[in-house]
Scaffold this motif. Structure first.
Motif, PDB file in Angstrom:
ATOM      1  N   PHE A  67     -47.180 124.373  -2.559  1.00 20.92           N
ATOM      2  CA  PHE A  67     -47.280 123.466  -1.411  1.00 20.92           C
ATOM      3  C   PHE A  67     -46.106 122.492  -1.384  1.00 20.92           C
ATOM      4  N   ASP A  68     -45.797 121.874  -2.525  1.00 21.41           N
ATOM      5  CA  ASP A  68     -44.690 120.911  -2.593  1.00 21.41           C
ATOM      6  C   ASP A  68     -43.341 121.579  -2.403  1.00 21.41           C
ATOM      7  N   ARG A  69     -43.201 122.793  -2.936  1.00 23.70           N
ATOM      8  CA  ARG A  69     -41.899 123.473  -2.901  1.00 23.70           C
ATOM      9  C   ARG A  69     -41.414 123.684  -1.469  1.00 23.70           C
ATOM     10  N   LYS A  70     -42.300 124.084  -0.588  1.00 22.55           N
ATOM     11  CA  LYS A  70     -41.907 124.338   0.793  1.00 22.55           C
ATOM     12  C   LYS A  70     -41.405 123.064   1.461  1.00 22.55           C
ATOM     13  N   GLU A  71     -42.123 121.965   1.246  1.00 19.30           N
ATOM     14  CA  GLU A  71     -41.747 120.679   1.849  1.00 19.30           C
ATOM     15  C   GLU A  71     -40.433 120.164   1.257  1.00 19.30           C
ATOM     16  N   ILE A  72     -40.295 120.262  -0.067  1.00 22.76           N
ATOM     17  CA  ILE A  72     -39.094 119.762  -0.738  1.00 22.76           C
ATOM     18  C   ILE A  72     -37.875 120.586  -0.367  1.00 22.76           C
ATOM     19  N   ASP A  73     -38.034 121.901  -0.267  1.00 23.71           N
ATOM     20  CA  ASP A  73     -36.914 122.780   0.108  1.00 23.71           C
ATOM     21  C   ASP A  73     -36.319 122.396   1.459  1.00 23.71           C
ATOM     22  N   ILE A  74     -37.170 122.261   2.453  1.00 27.66           N
ATOM     23  CA  ILE A  74     -36.674 121.947   3.803  1.00 27.66           C
ATOM     24  C   ILE A  74     -36.054 120.556   3.838  1.00 27.66           C
ATOM     25  N   SER A  75     -36.620 119.624   3.089  1.00 29.93           N
ATOM     26  CA  SER A  75     -36.081 118.263   3.048  1.00 29.93           C
ATOM     27  C   SER A  75     -34.695 118.243   2.399  1.00 29.93           C
ATOM     28  N   LEU A  76     -34.523 118.990   1.318  1.00 32.33           N
ATOM     29  CA  LEU A  76     -33.224 119.036   0.633  1.00 32.33           C
ATOM     30  C   LEU A  76     -32.161 119.714   1.496  1.00 32.33           C
ATOM     31  N   LYS A  77     -32.561 120.696   2.257  1.00 32.53           N
ATOM     32  CA  LYS A  77     -31.618 121.337   3.186  1.00 32.53           C
ATOM     33  C   LYS A  77     -31.177 120.353   4.272  1.00 32.53           C
ATOM     34  N   LYS A  78     -32.102 119.535   4.734  1.00 31.90           N
ATOM     35  CA  LYS A  78     -31.758 118.520   5.732  1.00 31.90           C
ATOM     36  C   LYS A  78     -30.805 117.479   5.146  1.00 31.90           C
ATOM     37  N   VAL A  79     -31.043 117.104   3.884  1.00 31.39           N
ATOM     38  CA  VAL A  79     -30.138 116.168   3.216  1.00 31.39           C
ATOM     39  C   VAL A  79     -28.738 116.762   3.129  1.00 31.39           C
ATOM     40  N   TYR A  80     -28.645 118.035   2.790  1.00 29.04           N
ATOM     41  CA  TYR A  80     -27.343 118.709   2.731  1.00 29.04           C
ATOM     42  C   TYR A  80     -26.654 118.640   4.090  1.00 29.04           C
ATOM     43  N   SER A  81     -27.399 118.883   5.154  1.00 31.97           N
ATOM     44  CA  SER A  81     -26.831 118.846   6.508  1.00 31.97           C
ATOM     45  C   SER A  81     -26.334 117.456   6.862  1.00 31.97           C
ATOM     46  N   ILE A  82     -27.085 116.431   6.473  1.00 32.44           N
ATOM     47  CA  ILE A  82     -26.668 115.048   6.749  1.00 32.44           C
ATOM     48  C   ILE A  82     -25.414 114.694   5.957  1.00 32.44           C
ATOM     49  N   LEU A  83     -25.372 115.134   4.684  1.00 34.03           N
ATOM     50  CA  LEU A  83     -24.264 114.785   3.789  1.00 34.03           C
ATOM     51  C   LEU A  83     -22.979 115.522   4.149  1.00 34.03           C
ATOM     52  N   HIS A  84     -23.098 116.806   4.501  1.00 37.44           N
ATOM     53  CA  HIS A  84     -21.904 117.631   4.659  1.00 37.44           C
ATOM     54  C   HIS A  84     -21.626 118.100   6.087  1.00 37.44           C
ATOM     55  N   SER A  85     -22.592 117.895   6.992  1.00 34.88           N
ATOM     56  CA  SER A  85     -22.392 118.378   8.356  1.00 34.88           C
ATOM     57  C   SER A  85     -22.794 117.283   9.340  1.00 34.88           C
ATOM     58  N   ASP A  86     -23.272 117.690  10.514  1.00 34.67           N
ATOM     59  CA  ASP A  86     -23.596 116.714  11.552  1.00 34.67           C
ATOM     60  C   ASP A  86     -25.039 116.254  11.510  1.00 34.67           C
ATOM     61  N   GLY A  87     -25.787 116.716  10.520  1.00 31.42           N
ATOM     62  CA  GLY A  87     -27.175 116.278  10.374  1.00 31.42           C
ATOM     63  C   GLY A  87     -28.167 117.059  11.211  1.00 31.42           C
ATOM     64  N   SER A  88     -27.698 118.029  11.971  1.00 35.75           N
ATOM     65  CA  SER A  88     -28.612 118.823  12.804  1.00 35.75           C
ATOM     66  C   SER A  88     -29.303 119.897  11.970  1.00 35.75           C
ATOM     67  N   ASN A  89     -30.312 120.520  12.561  1.00 26.31           N
ATOM     68  CA  ASN A  89     -31.062 121.567  11.866  1.00 26.31           C
ATOM     69  C   ASN A  89     -30.450 122.955  12.047  1.00 26.31           C
ATOM     70  N   SER A  90     -29.338 123.054  12.769  1.00 30.16           N
ATOM     71  CA  SER A  90     -28.790 124.366  13.125  1.00 30.16           C
ATOM     72  C   SER A  90     -28.331 125.182  11.921  1.00 30.16           C
ATOM     73  N   ILE A  91     -27.917 124.512  10.847  1.00 26.57           N
ATOM     74  CA  ILE A  91     -27.407 125.266   9.689  1.00 26.57           C
ATOM     75  C   ILE A  91     -28.478 125.528   8.638  1.00 26.57           C
ATOM     76  N   ILE A  92     -29.651 124.930   8.811  1.00 24.94           N
ATOM     77  CA  ILE A  92     -30.680 125.024   7.777  1.00 24.94           C
ATOM     78  C   ILE A  92     -31.098 126.468   7.515  1.00 24.94           C
ATOM     79  N   GLN A  93     -31.116 127.289   8.558  1.00 28.90           N
ATOM     80  CA  GLN A  93     -31.539 128.682   8.390  1.00 28.90           C
ATOM     81  C   GLN A  93     -30.591 129.478   7.496  1.00 28.90           C
ATOM     82  N   TYR A  94     -29.379 128.968   7.316  1.00 29.76           N
ATOM     83  CA  TYR A  94     -28.386 129.678   6.498  1.00 29.76           C
ATOM     84  C   TYR A  94     -28.298 129.129   5.073  1.00 29.76           C
ATOM     85  N   LEU A  95     -29.189 128.186   4.739  1.00 35.59           N
ATOM     86  CA  LEU A  95     -29.126 127.545   3.428  1.00 35.59           C
ATOM     87  C   LEU A  95     -30.290 127.955   2.547  1.00 35.59           C
ATOM     88  N   ASN A  96     -30.034 127.990   1.243  1.00 33.42           N
ATOM     89  CA  ASN A  96     -31.090 128.231   0.276  1.00 33.42           C
ATOM     90  C   ASN A  96     -30.925 127.255  -0.893  1.00 33.42           C
TER      91      ASN A  96
END
Length: 362
Positions: A67-96
């Motif tokens: 249960f926690d893993r799914k929530e934490i995974d998506i949150s960490l991907k969003k952090v990556y997008s904010i840190l390295h990109s424009d903060g949008s969700n468009s790149i999240i599907q390409y991240l693991n």
């Protein structure tokens, strides 16, 4: 001198005050993020991470409940997008999120996040840590006063730092230094002198070999080495001046010996002067940004009264500048140290101008 006597056993984390919070917001360092440091502490278990030689790295790889893993995974991907990109969700599907590692050694106990682009298998890291005012001052000063720009985010009690690439100093000294040519060793000696001076000038402490990296860059027919700090936890906290000089840590003994073997005293003095001049130029070119940061730091609490008293007296003994004796907190000591470097640079520059204008001047 042993490390226990040189360093305090534990440095407390200092909260981000209102002035620093406003500063971070103004310079786009304060951005809402979808996960906090405390969230990552909810791991269900862990395994030890070993290096290629089967030695304990002092990191553990943590795992979470389904249960926690799914929530934490998506949150960490969003952090990556904010840190390295424009903060949008468009790149999240390409991240693991390939791994979440937790450091059991040291003061800050960070999490290291490995994020991979599934389209091309490229990966990078970022770190999740508890926000600490002195660390934030260290990051900002590194951004302004070193040759390198830093990318980090702060939100409430959580700090996100980008990964600084390079060969860890302890690994380089053990595995790569013996294979270096004599010319490369001389260059490394020069860089260590400059790194040592830069740390002392801006009061960045605890630069043991595992707290900096060696960055090799291929340039035509040779390799250029640079030394870069990666841990800013000990920004102007300790009272002993030696803590701010990497040369006094036993882990750096081989680098110190390299300086003695490869450089003449005049060369060491020349490289120190070069580094002081470069830092002074960066102070001048940083303008209002560094002025604001220094003013905030002067009104902050980031050390103990004992450490403040000890450091200001030791710097006075080095500089013979009575102004250090009057400092009331560590921010004032830091501010005065930077002013001292800038003022000396400006005095020398003015002297050269006068000498060049006066007939017979050399």
């Amino acid at each position: 001198m042993s490390e226990e006597r040189l360093m305090s056993k534990k440095k407390p984390a200092y909260p981000v005050n209102e002035q620093l919070d406003v500063y971070l917001d103004h310079y786009n360092r304060k951005i809402e993020i979808p996960i906090f440091y405390e969230d990552l502490l909810r791991f269900a278990g862990s395994v030890v991470v070993y290096d290629s030689n089967d030695e304990d790295t002092l990191w553990i790889r943590v795992y979470y409940s389904e249960f926690d893993r799914k929530e934490i995974d998506i949150s960490l991907k969003k952090v990556y997008s904010i840190l390295h990109s424009d903060g949008s969700n468009s790149i999240i599907q390409y991240l693991n999120v390939d791994a979440v590692d937790y450091c059991t050694f040291g003061n800050s106990k960070p999490f290291r996040i490995k994020v991979r682009n599934i389209l091309n298998d490229n990966f990078t890291y970022f770190y999740v840590k508890r926000a600490d005012a002195s660390r934030i001052y260290g990051l900002e000063l590194e951004h302004m006063l070193s040759p390198y720009n830093l990318n980090f985010l702060v939100y409430k009690d959580t700090l996100i730092e980008e990964h600084i690439a390079g060969i860890p100093g302890d690994v380089f000294i053990k595995e790569f230094l013996p294979k270096c040519t004599e010319s490369e060793k001389a260059q490394l000696a020069k860089e260590f002198v400059k790194f040592n001076e830069r740390c002392m000038i801006r009061l960045l402490g605890d630069m043991r070999s595992y707290n900096y990296v060696i960055v090799p860059t291929h340039d035509f027919d040779h390799v250029v080495y640079k030394i870069r700090a990666i841990d800013f936890d000990q920004q102007c906290f300790e009272g002993k001046l030696k803590v701010y000089r990497p040369q006094f840590f036993k882990e750096n003994l081989l680098m110190v010996e390299l300086v003695g073997d490869k450089l003449l005293r005049d060369s060491v003095d020349q490289y120190k002067l070069e580094e002081r001049s470069i830092v002074a130029k960066r102070i001048l070119s940083s303008g209002n940004r560094i002025k604001k940061l220094r003013e905030i730091c002067r009104n902050d609490v980031i050390s103990t009264p004992e450490n403040i008293e000890m450091l200001k007296n030791q710097i006075y003994e080095l500089t013979l500048d009575m102004a250090f004796k009057k400092c009331k907190n560590m921010g004032e000591v830091l501010d005065l140290a930077l002013s001292f470097v800038r003022r000396n640079y400006e005095d020398v520059s003015m002297k050269q101008i006068i000498e060049n204008k006066i007939p017979g001047g050399r």
